[in-house]
Enzyme design. Structure first.
Site, PDB file in Angstrom:
ATOM      1  N   PHE A 129      -4.584   3.053  14.592  1.00 43.83           N
ATOM      2  CA  PHE A 129      -4.966   4.040  13.582  1.00 43.83           C
ATOM      3  C   PHE A 129      -6.031   3.386  12.705  1.00 43.83           C
ATOM      4  O   PHE A 129      -6.048   2.166  12.559  1.00 43.83           O
ATOM      5  CB  PHE A 129      -3.765   4.410  12.697  1.00 43.83           C
ATOM      6  N   ASP A 158      -3.829  -6.890   5.085  1.00 46.36           N
ATOM      7  CA  ASP A 158      -4.746  -7.848   5.720  1.00 46.36           C
ATOM      8  C   ASP A 158      -4.588  -9.252   5.152  1.00 46.36           C
ATOM      9  O   ASP A 158      -4.900 -10.235   5.808  1.00 46.36           O
ATOM     10  CB  ASP A 158      -6.195  -7.364   5.535  1.00 46.36           C
ATOM     11  N   ASN A 183       0.856  -1.197   0.000  1.00 48.47           N
ATOM     12  CA  ASN A 183       0.000   0.000   0.000  1.00 48.47           C
ATOM     13  C   ASN A 183       0.886   1.239   0.000  1.00 48.47           C
ATOM     14  O   ASN A 183       2.104   1.142  -0.057  1.00 48.47           O
ATOM     15  CB  ASN A 183      -0.945  -0.022   1.211  1.00 48.47           C
ATOM     16  N   LYS A 190     -11.120  -4.270  18.593  1.00 45.20           N
ATOM     17  CA  LYS A 190      -9.713  -4.573  18.893  1.00 45.20           C
ATOM     18  C   LYS A 190      -9.361  -4.217  20.343  1.00 45.20           C
ATOM     19  O   LYS A 190      -8.193  -4.266  20.720  1.00 45.20           O
ATOM     20  CB  LYS A 190      -8.806  -3.833  17.902  1.00 45.20           C
ATOM     21  N   LYS A 214      10.076 -16.284 -10.651  1.00 43.97           N
ATOM     22  CA  LYS A 214       9.169 -15.280 -11.206  1.00 43.97           C
ATOM     23  C   LYS A 214       8.028 -15.980 -11.947  1.00 43.97           C
ATOM     24  O   LYS A 214       8.262 -16.817 -12.825  1.00 43.97           O
ATOM     25  CB  LYS A 214       9.960 -14.384 -12.168  1.00 43.97           C
ATOM     26  N   LYS A 272     -13.534  -0.530  14.921  1.00 47.58           N
ATOM     27  CA  LYS A 272     -12.171  -1.038  15.179  1.00 47.58           C
ATOM     28  C   LYS A 272     -11.762  -0.798  16.631  1.00 47.58           C
ATOM     29  O   LYS A 272     -11.153  -1.650  17.263  1.00 47.58           O
ATOM     30  CB  LYS A 272     -11.169  -0.377  14.226  1.00 47.58           C
TER      31      LYS A 272
HETATM   32  O1  PMT Z   1       2.773   6.125   6.575  1.00 47.52           O
HETATM   33  P1  PMT Z   1       2.173   7.449   6.078  1.00 47.52           P
HETATM   34  O2  PMT Z   1       2.424   7.646   4.609  1.00 47.52           O
HETATM   35  O3  PMT Z   1       2.627   8.611   6.919  1.00 47.52           O
HETATM   36  O4  PMT Z   1       0.584   7.352   6.215  1.00 47.52           O
HETATM   37  C1  PMT Z   1      -0.015   7.319   7.470  1.00 47.52           C
HETATM   38  C2  PMT Z   1      -1.122   6.251   7.537  1.00 47.52           C
HETATM   39  C3  PMT Z   1      -2.278   6.645   6.621  1.00 47.52           C
HETATM   40  C4  PMT Z   1      -0.594   4.863   7.129  1.00 47.52           C
HETATM   41  C5  PMT Z   1      -1.592   6.209   9.042  1.00 47.52           C
HETATM   42  O5  PMT Z   1      -2.066   7.483   9.411  1.00 47.52           O
HETATM   43  C6  PMT Z   1      -2.678   5.168   9.259  1.00 47.52           C
HETATM   44  O6  PMT Z   1      -3.863   5.424   9.105  1.00 47.52           O
HETATM   45  N1  PMT Z   1      -2.265   3.918   9.640  1.00 47.52           N
HETATM   46  C7  PMT Z   1      -3.164   2.773   9.763  1.00 47.52           C
HETATM   47  C8  PMT Z   1      -3.392   2.198   8.407  1.00 47.52           C
HETATM   48  C9  PMT Z   1      -4.225   0.929   8.446  1.00 47.52           C
HETATM   49  O7  PMT Z   1      -3.762  -0.100   8.105  1.00 47.52           O
HETATM   50  O8  PMT Z   1      -5.437   1.087   8.917  1.00 47.52           O
HETATM   51  P2  PMT Z   1      -6.476  -0.167   9.084  1.00 47.52           P
HETATM   52  O9  PMT Z   1      -7.741   0.547   9.312  1.00 47.52           O
HETATM   53  O10 PMT Z   1      -6.376  -1.096   7.965  1.00 47.52           O
HETATM   54  O11 PMT Z   1      -5.976  -0.897  10.390  1.00 47.52           O
HETATM   55  C10 PMT Z   1      -6.449  -0.541  11.682  1.00 47.52           C
HETATM   56  C11 PMT Z   1      -5.385  -0.774  12.708  1.00 47.52           C
HETATM   57  O12 PMT Z   1      -5.114  -2.189  12.816  1.00 47.52           O
HETATM   58  C12 PMT Z   1      -4.064  -0.107  12.421  1.00 47.52           C
HETATM   59  O13 PMT Z   1      -3.566   0.397  13.644  1.00 47.52           O
HETATM   60  C13 PMT Z   1      -3.190  -1.231  11.899  1.00 47.52           C
HETATM   61  O14 PMT Z   1      -1.819  -1.035  12.220  1.00 47.52           O
HETATM   62  C14 PMT Z   1      -3.746  -2.450  12.623  1.00 47.52           C
HETATM   63  N2  PMT Z   1      -3.649  -3.714  11.874  1.00 47.52           N
HETATM   64  C15 PMT Z   1      -4.326  -3.874  10.697  1.00 47.52           C
HETATM   65  C16 PMT Z   1      -4.265  -5.078  10.038  1.00 47.52           C
HETATM   66  C17 PMT Z   1      -3.495  -6.119  10.595  1.00 47.52           C
HETATM   67  N3  PMT Z   1      -3.409  -7.300   9.975  1.00 47.52           N
HETATM   68  N4  PMT Z   1      -2.839  -5.939  11.744  1.00 47.52           N
HETATM   69  C18 PMT Z   1      -2.903  -4.757  12.409  1.00 47.52           C
HETATM   70  O15 PMT Z   1      -2.302  -4.597  13.461  1.00 47.52           O
END
Ligand code: PMT
Length: 400
Positions: free
Chosen positions: A322, A277, A208, A340, A287, A336
């Site tokens: 986040f 995810d 991403n 979580k 490849k 979330k």
């Molecule tokens: O890195 P930058 O370019 O500065 O951009 C910042 C950002 C947009 C990445 C940041 O501000 C942000 O939003 N980070 C979380 C991105 C994300 O994956 O969001 P999510 O809604 O998919 O996940 C929710 C939370 O679960 C996050 O804290 C993530 O770290 C966590 N997660 C998600 C999936 C997973 N398999 N394991 C996790 O721990």
């Protein structure tokens, strides 16, 4: 407010030098002891007499002045400082410090000090954007030097853009925060940042747009507040911040393993990483050939949800996630937060200009477990990080 603190105010040669007088007035009013050091070019814009009258102390201008050296001297200035604040800081001054050049009283004092150093850069917007300047700036930030971001607006040269010296009150607030804030001393903060990569074969991966800037800003802010910081980073194009224990990982499974290994030591965990995810069920050893078909399918399987797993074994730790959303920001962030088992979630709508991936700014809302929502304007990622830590420290057990 700053009684007993010694601040060296460095003034360099820019049109904004006159604003340093107002900054000095605020510093004096706060009770700090102030010594002003001016570069030669600064004296072309404003006289030492102004600063002498406002600070009540002689102004220092020369490295090799027998009288000034006898009175206080650059080593003594460097030693007695709790903070060296340079405002305005020109591109020239930043470039010199970043490259180890100490050829006048101010650069020598900065080089010789162990105190915190805060730069308030001010320059033409093209100079600000110049990659040479940006590289010097980034290098100093990585080394633990502090910056107040310049403001947007009309510049002295007539240009509109970024490069204006911020309001003296804003610079003063940053100085005060640095002088006062060691509120994470003795705490361990675990931060995740950046994307993960899920390999399809040796040359391709799913990922991403995360640059890591948000998470790195959190790690640096926590370090600046005295914490031991462990940063678990996906592949990004940023320097490892000085004074932060950085663990590099590539895939979600590697991030999972590293986080679980370190989580037991953390008082506060902030997960800014954009973790994939899903990963391909099969990773080709070679490849993968495109063959002759027009379409193809990659079967995916779920990656561990690291944050959810941490939420299940939270203990007394403070856990902050986040949420990067493209629609129904609050609804998804709330889900979330609850599912979580988090103390707080930082919600960003990544479709909004000035928010989310890659840029230097973000637009966020803090959602707390008690249902409180704090909506914030566009801020730099460093500012978001600092405010987030203000909220996080209030949740730590000793503050209850
Ligand atoms: O890195 P930058 O370019 O500065 O951009 C910042 C950002 C947009 C990445 C940041 O501000 C942000 O939003 N980070 C979380 C991105 C994300 O994956 O969001 P999510 O809604 O998919 O996940 C929710 C939370 O679960 C996050 O804290 C993530 O770290 C966590 N997660 C998600 C999936 C997973 N398999 N394991 C996790 O721990």
């Amino acid at each position: 407010m700053l009684q007993g603190k010694c601040v060296i105010l460095g003034v360099t040669g820019g049109i904004a030098a006159y604003k340093a007088a107002e900054l000095l007035r605020l510093l004096v009013k706060s009770g700090a002891e102030i010594h002003v050091v001016m570069t030669r070019s600064a004296q072309e814009f404003i006289t030492p007499l102004t600063f002498q009258a406002l600070s009540g102390n002689p102004v220092h201008t020369e490295l090799f002045s027998l009288i000034q050296e006898q009175e206080i001297g650059h080593i003594s200035l460097a030693d007695r400082a709790d903070l060296i604040l340079v405002a305005p800081a020109t591109a020239n001054l930043i470039g010199k410090v970043a490259n180890g050049i100490a050829d006048d009283l101010l650069t020598t004092t900065i080089m010789a000090t162990r105190a915190k150093v805060l730069f308030a850069p001010a320059m033409n917007s093209n100079m600000w954007e110049n990659p040479i300047y940006q590289e010097n700036h980034a290098k100093l930030e990585d080394l633990g030097y502090h910056f107040v971001e310049p403001a947007y607006g009309e510049l002295a040269c007539g240009w509109q853009g970024k490069g204006k010296l911020p309001d003296p009150q804003e610079i003063f607030n940053s100085a005060r925060a640095l002088l006062g804030n060691n509120d994470l001393a003795g705490k361990t903060v675990l931060v995740t940042a950046g994307p993960t990569r899920e390999e399809i074969d040796p040359v391709r991966f799913l990922s991403n747009h995360s640059s890591g800037k948000m998470g790195y800003a959190v790690a640096c802010a926590a370090r600046n507040r005295g914490a031991r910081v462990v940063l678990i980073s996906g592949p990004v194009n940023l320097h490892e911040p000085k004074g932060v224990e950085t663990i590099q990982v590539v895939s979600a499974r590697e991030m999972h393993e590293a986080v679980m290994k370190m989580a037991g030591q953390a008082d506060l965990i902030i997960k800014a990483a954009a973790v994939a995810d899903f990963r391909p069920v099969v990773r080709g050893d070679q490849k993968v050939k495109k063959g002759s078909t027009e379409t193809t399918t990659i079967e995916l399987q779920r990656n561990p949800d690291i944050l959810a797993e941490l939420g299940q074994q939270k203990g007394s730790r403070v856990l902050i996630g986040f949420a990067a959303e493209t629609e129904e920001l609050l609804k998804h962030a709330r889900e979330k937060l609850a599912s979580k088992n988090l103390d707080m979630i930082v919600a960003n709508d990544v479709t909004q200009e000035g928010a989310g991936f890659n840029g230097d700014t973000n637009i966020v809302r803090f959602l707390s477990a008690d249902g409180h929502v704090e909506e914030l304007p566009q801020m730099t990622k460093a500012e978001v990080a600092d405010l987030l830590l203000d909220r996080a420290t209030a949740l730590l057990p000793q503050n209850c």
